[in-house]
Enzyme design. Structure first.
Site, PDB file in Angstrom:
ATOM      1  N   GLU A 277       3.733  -1.243 -10.165  1.00  0.00           N
ATOM      2  CA  GLU A 277       2.522  -0.845  -9.458  1.00  0.00           C
ATOM      3  C   GLU A 277       2.378   0.681  -9.449  1.00  0.00           C
ATOM      4  OE1 GLU A 277       2.024  -3.211  -5.982  1.00  0.00           O
ATOM      5  OE2 GLU A 277       0.227  -2.167  -5.316  1.00  0.00           O
ATOM      6  N   GLU A 280       1.147   1.630 -12.725  1.00  0.00           N
ATOM      7  CA  GLU A 280      -0.260   1.223 -12.833  1.00  0.00           C
ATOM      8  C   GLU A 280      -1.157   2.251 -12.142  1.00  0.00           C
ATOM      9  OE1 GLU A 280      -1.118  -2.500 -10.924  1.00  0.00           O
ATOM     10  OE2 GLU A 280      -3.135  -2.631 -11.794  1.00  0.00           O
ATOM     11  N   CYS A 297       0.300  -7.425  -2.969  1.00  0.00           N
ATOM     12  CA  CYS A 297       1.483  -8.202  -2.555  1.00  0.00           C
ATOM     13  C   CYS A 297       1.148  -9.308  -1.582  1.00  0.00           C
ATOM     14  CB  CYS A 297       2.516  -7.330  -1.849  1.00  0.00           C
ATOM     15  SG  CYS A 297       2.733  -5.744  -2.575  1.00  0.00           S
ATOM     16  N   SER A 317      -4.563  -4.169  -7.639  1.00  0.00           N
ATOM     17  CA  SER A 317      -3.486  -4.022  -8.617  1.00  0.00           C
ATOM     18  C   SER A 317      -3.288  -5.360  -9.305  1.00  0.00           C
ATOM     19  CB  SER A 317      -2.203  -3.609  -7.885  1.00  0.00           C
ATOM     20  OG  SER A 317      -1.085  -3.903  -8.686  1.00  0.00           O
ATOM     21  N   LYS A 356       1.898 -17.554   1.369  1.00  0.00           N
ATOM     22  CA  LYS A 356       2.752 -17.594   0.174  1.00  0.00           C
ATOM     23  C   LYS A 356       2.825 -19.002  -0.398  1.00  0.00           C
ATOM     24  CE  LYS A 356       4.051 -13.302  -0.262  1.00  0.00           C
ATOM     25  NZ  LYS A 356       3.730 -12.544  -1.481  1.00  0.00           N
ATOM     26  N   GLU A 359      -0.106 -19.078  -2.534  1.00  0.00           N
ATOM     27  CA  GLU A 359       0.100 -18.205  -3.692  1.00  0.00           C
ATOM     28  C   GLU A 359       0.940 -18.914  -4.759  1.00  0.00           C
ATOM     29  OE1 GLU A 359       1.181 -13.582  -3.910  1.00  0.00           O
ATOM     30  OE2 GLU A 359       2.937 -14.823  -3.560  1.00  0.00           O
ATOM     31  N   GLU A 364      -2.216 -19.714 -11.995  1.00  0.00           N
ATOM     32  CA  GLU A 364      -1.744 -18.584 -12.808  1.00  0.00           C
ATOM     33  C   GLU A 364      -0.242 -18.360 -12.646  1.00  0.00           C
ATOM     34  OE1 GLU A 364      -4.670 -18.849 -10.681  1.00  0.00           O
ATOM     35  OE2 GLU A 364      -4.393 -16.822  -9.943  1.00  0.00           O
ATOM     36  N   CYS A 502       4.148  -8.074   7.052  1.00  0.00           N
ATOM     37  CA  CYS A 502       4.842  -9.362   6.899  1.00  0.00           C
ATOM     38  C   CYS A 502       5.760  -9.685   8.080  1.00  0.00           C
ATOM     39  CB  CYS A 502       5.665  -9.373   5.627  1.00  0.00           C
ATOM     40  SG  CYS A 502       4.719  -8.861   4.192  1.00  0.00           S
TER      41      CYS A 502
END
Lengths: 570, 417
Positions: A277, A280, A297, A317, A356, A359, A364, A502
């Protein structure tokens, strides 16, 4: 200053404090149900009534103390009223408590028990309603709902999403998504804050412990587990220790006892995230790209952007989250290295987060194109459940380190769990990479703490660059609206959907408040400060991984394994 | 008839309610014209001297609200007129709006002038189509004549009023449910404090009064607070519009000075019971009010004796007390907003148990549970709906307890669901 008496005891209090606050400050217990620290007070449940010196029953949660006030918290009238109110709730509730996820952790159960309710004079008018388990992260069970409104409040006021609200009226009142639809993923960001504040089991995380047990008991499976940074400062609390207890090595020991073949640290891929990141960001700034760049994230935040700000998807990102980088590496690099068929490799995550779960289920997120990279995601609460099921005496576990290769980590990764942590970790790396000299001070204090929106300014290659950090989606909205309007002055924005980041996630132990979040944040920075390595780019195993396998940051293999794309949804 | 005293109803039938000129010709807007030349403080003093109390049922002293608003730091302020008249048995606000609408507007405008409020709302019950049309017309006329809108009576004071209406929920007559509804939300009350005068519409200071309360204000300024306070009793000054209904021979709205006998009002104004039947009981204030047996009605009409918003509902000898209680309980069960536990769940059980009493299958312990429940609802409900829904039952148990208990099942059974 206000002087009053509670149960004849003279007490001094501050003007503006409620009876409940003053009572609790003085160790006088008043039961509450709809009240939740940090949320607005609506006084729906009426459980906290107390008697004042005017002979009125008033709700302690909403009534401010006054000078000369005399409050009685346990008169026969008060107790009888509380009993009736509680019996009324129980009469319209699935009271099969032993079969309930919240058995022994239920606030309604505790109130009923403390009031000594043995028989309900109102019988039962409860009718079975459909359970909504169409959401990948949380399950809504209206049979347990007491209409306290905490979930509505947290979704509406803290997150600014409002996917659930009161529907109908009188005894037909229910808490539902709009028009009674399923809590489908078009609307919900899966943050799970609703499940974390629910006093009963009307909204819970989707419990997937059975799937993990099954894998652990399957001889053919090689089962590995990764643990997020935020879990080591909250699992202790789940196991009865004080908030903010740091239990990293006991946690590893517990996971070994549960039967995991390898126990790895998500902190490792957090370091990797920073490398990818960070590069990036440098690439976008130097070679052109969508700015401000926004972190990726947090899956709750990603859903929020996909649903509400699809025009800003390019600003996100492309880095996968640390959880998903881990999953991708486990099913490729690790499987190859260990000579395991990826089909026989079962990857479990222990996360502070319900989103999560969603996710990991995104299509993907499968490098093999067959199984998901992360097979099952469990929350801190589910992990606690497994430890209890196994009869492990958590406090007596021997300290055990993480396994390699994904066990060597840095302080930069450790702080991912706190709001501002990803930003700080990125700044440590980006400034040293760009400025080509060591930072004088590693601590970026302005991006730390519970303020909703925080800023910092750093010098990169002679340019001053502004960055921002937001947590909770209602705060994020403010920052993103500026981006959308083209008014944002930031180069880089970190967003975490949950309050505090988190460590305050929707899958964390019940009873999480902002005061407890602060304890966990304190411990998070303590972990960082005591580590030998505190910058992701100094992690020697990451270096080795690039040399051995990934080649270089943003390289071909990185793109394949560590980066992803997003889709407009809704 | 001599026992009436017509102040608010003096123009009823004499003026065309759709004509502001008629209103002006009959003394209308004189009080406002005088008020804008007065200090706000002295207007409040007059209202304090008059001892005017709220006519919507709660009887709160009006001057305290005015003072509270004036004392607020926040300058955005609202005046709200509660014209949601949903309490069964009350229909006097409808008459006030349909026969002399400007009187209420004048009271609102004076209140706005005193408190320097910028905006007013009249929240009219959804079923009152005619009232709404008349009030809207009256507002347009008042605006045209310079009593409303920008620069009222060339004083530089701006104030305008908008009509809003609900979708028919009874609870929206409750002040905070009304305010929530005004704001575009579902009609559900809020905990107090803060009160509306501190945090009302959009959390701004708000003076919320009943139609009749506002209608009193111009008269108080005209006759002076001291003169006004000569009418009525020690606790209740002025007149009260009462709505006599049920089995009365002569149903309608009447204006009486506080203190007249309820019995006399029923007999002389209401014409007693229709068709020569015997009076069995009277319910005061509305469906949420106390039920009095026929031998307990020799009481004054005032706030100390539960007159509330002014409903007087006569029930004759044919009426069964349990039937009445079931009907009322069903009404409140339907109308509960569902926000607080005692009202949301409690009304359901009151209906359930009373239906069993009606069917002759309730046990003594079930009736006892209903009695305890009624008490808890009165004591712990969030708003007036839940606090008053069990009042008919609680008062009926005191007066008609034996009759109700006669309907119980002969044997006590364990089953209670």
């Amino acid at each position: 200053m206000v002087e009053l008496k509670i149960n004849n005891k003279p007490i001094k209090a501050e003007k503006g404090q409620t009876i409940l606050e003053v009572a609790r400050d003085n160790n006088i217990d008043i039961p509450t149900l709809c009240y939740y620290p940090d949320l607005d007070i609506h006084s729906e449940c009426r459980v906290c009534v107390v008697e004042d010196d005017w002979g009125n029953l008033v709700t302690a949660c909403s009534t401010e103390v006054r000078d000369g006030m005399e409050v009685k918290t346990n008169t026969p009238r008060v107790l009888e009223s509380r009993r009736i109110v509680t019996e009324l709730m129980l009469a319209n509730h699935d009271t099969n408590c032993t079969m309930c996820e919240k058995n022994l952790h239920c606030e309604l159960q505790r109130i009923a028990s403390n009031l000594g309710i043995k028989e309900n004079r109102f019988g039962s008018v409860w009718e079975k309603k459909e359970i909504d388990d169409h959401n990948p992260s949380v399950v809504r069970n209206p049979n347990r709902c007491v209409k306290c409104g905490r979930c509505i409040e947290v979704c509406k006021e803290v997150q600014g999403i409002n996917v659930i609200d009161y529907m109908n009226r009188s005894h037909e009142t229910s808490v539902e998504p709009t028009y009674g639809r399923y809590l489908s993923y078009e609307d919900c960001t899966f943050c799970g804050q609703c499940s974390s504040v629910c006093p009963v089991a009307a909204i819970t995380e989707k419990d997937e412990t059975d799937r993990v047990w099954e894998a652990l008991h399957d001889e053919k499976k090689h089962v590995v587990v990764q643990v997020a940074p935020a879990v080591r400062v909250s699992l202790g609390e789940e196991m009865g220790q004080k908030p903010g207890s740091i239990v990293t090595e006991q946690m590893v020991a517990a996971l070994k006892k549960l039967g995991f073949d390898r126990v790895f640290d998500t902190d490792f891929t957090a370091d990797l995230t920073i490398i990818e990141e960070g590069h990036e960001l440098i690439e976008r700034v130097t070679e052109g790209g969508a700015l401000p760049m926004m972190t990726s994230c947090c899956p709750g935040w990603i859903s929020y952007v996909e649903q509400n700000y699809p025009d800003l998807i390019d600003n996100l990102s492309t880095c996968k989250s640390p959880q998903q980088m881990f999953g991708a590496l486990a099913k490729t690099y690790y499987a190859e290295k260990e000579g395991i068929d990826p089909k026989d490799l079962f990857v479990v995550s222990m996360m502070p987060c319900t989103a999560k779960k969603f996710e990991a289920s995104r299509e993907e997120m499968s490098v093999t194109g067959e199984d998901p990279d992360v097979d099952v995601v469990l929350t801190t609460r589910e992990l606690g459940r497994m430890i209890r099921q196994m009869g492990i005496d958590f406090d007596k576990l021997e300290k055990t380190p993480f396994d390699n290769p994904f066990g060597i980590t840095t302080g930069a990764a450790a702080i991912f769990g706190a709001t501002g942590g990803v930003m700080e970790a990125a700044l440590r790396t980006v400034s040293e990479v760009v400025n080509k000299k060591p930072l004088e001070k590693l601590d970026f204090e302005t991006v730390r703490g519970m303020d909703g929106i925080k800023e910092a300014e750093v010098e990169l290659g002679g340019n001053k660059v502004k960055v921002a950090v937001a947590h909770t989606l209602s705060q994020a909205r403010k920052v993103v609206e500026d981006v959308k309007a083209g008014k944002s002055e930031y180069a880089f924005i970190e967003v975490m959907a949950c309050p505090g980041g988190c460590i305050g996630g929707g899958g964390q132990p019940y009873g999480t408040t902002n005061a407890i979040r602060e304890e966990r944040i304190r411990s998070t920075y303590q972990v960082d400060s005591t580590m030998k390595l505190r910058k992701s780019h100094e992690n020697p195993v990451i270096d080795q991984l690039y040399k051995e396998y990934l080649e270089k940051p943003l390289g071909h293999k990185s793109h394949k394994l560590l980066h992803t794309h997003y889709t407009k949804r809704n | 008839m001599t026992m009436e005293k017509r102040i608010l109803t003096a123009r009823f039938g004499k003026i065309d309610p759709l004509s502001i000129d008629d209103y002006i010709a009959n003394g209308g807007y004189k009080a406002l014209a005088a008020a804008v030349k007065m200090e706000a403080g002295s207007i409040i003093d007059e209202i304090e001297t008059s001892k005017l109390r709220g006519r919507g049922g709660a009887a709160f002293p009006t001057f305290i609200k005015l003072k509270a608003l004036v004392g607020e730091k926040e300058k955005t302020r609202y005046i709200v007129c509660n014209a949601d008249e949903g309490e069964p048995g009350n229909f006097k606000d409808r008459h006030l709006m349909e026969q002399d609408p400007h009187q209420m507007l004048e009271g609102m405008i004076i209140s706005a002038y005193v408190t320097q409020a910028q905006k007013g709302y009249i929240y009219i019950r959804g079923e009152y189509d005619k009232s709404m049309a008349i009030v809207k017309k009256a507002l347009a006329q008042a605006r045209e004549k310079g009593y409303l809108g920008k620069n009222i009576l060339d004083t530089g004071f701006d104030f305008d009023i908008e009509v809003r209406s609900g979708a028919g929920a009874y609870v929206c007559g409750e002040e905070f449910a009304l305010i929530e509804s005004l704001e575009g939300k579902a009609g559900r009350s809020r905990p107090k404090p803060p009160f509306p005068t501190n945090a009302g519409v959009f959390l701004k200071p708000t003076m919320l009064n009943n139609v009749e309360t506002f209608a009193n204000i111009p008269h108080i300024l005209e006759m002076g607070g001291a003169e006004y306070a000569k009418i009525g009793t020690e606790s209740s000054k002025g007149t009260k519009l009462v709505s006599i209904s049920g089995n009365a021979a002569n149903r309608g709205v009447f204006e009486v000075p506080f203190g007249v006998s309820l019995k006399d009002a029923i007999e002389k104004l209401g014409g007693g019971v229709a068709d020569g039947r015997q009076l069995k009981m009277v319910q005061l204030s509305g469906a949420s009010g106390p039920i009095l047996p026929a031998d307990k009605i020799d009481i004054p009409i005032d706030f100390d004796h539960d007159i509330g918003a002014g409903a007087i509902i006569l029930m004759d000898e044919r009426t069964d007390i349990v039937d009445v209680l079931v009907r009322h309980a069903e009404f409140f069960e339907h109308e509960s907003c569902g926000k607080c536990t005692p009202c949301r769940e409690g009304n359901l059980h009151l209906v359930r148990i009373l239906r069993k009493v009606q069917a002759g299958s309730a046990t003594a312990s079930e009736l006892k549970a209903a009695e305890n429940l009624a008490d808890a609802m009165i004591n712990t409900s969030l708003c007036g709906l839940g606090q008053s829904a069990p009042v008919p039952l609680a008062t009926a148990l005191a007066s008609f307890g034996d009759q109700i208990r006669d309907s119980l099942a002969q044997t006590e059974t364990k089953e209670n669901a």
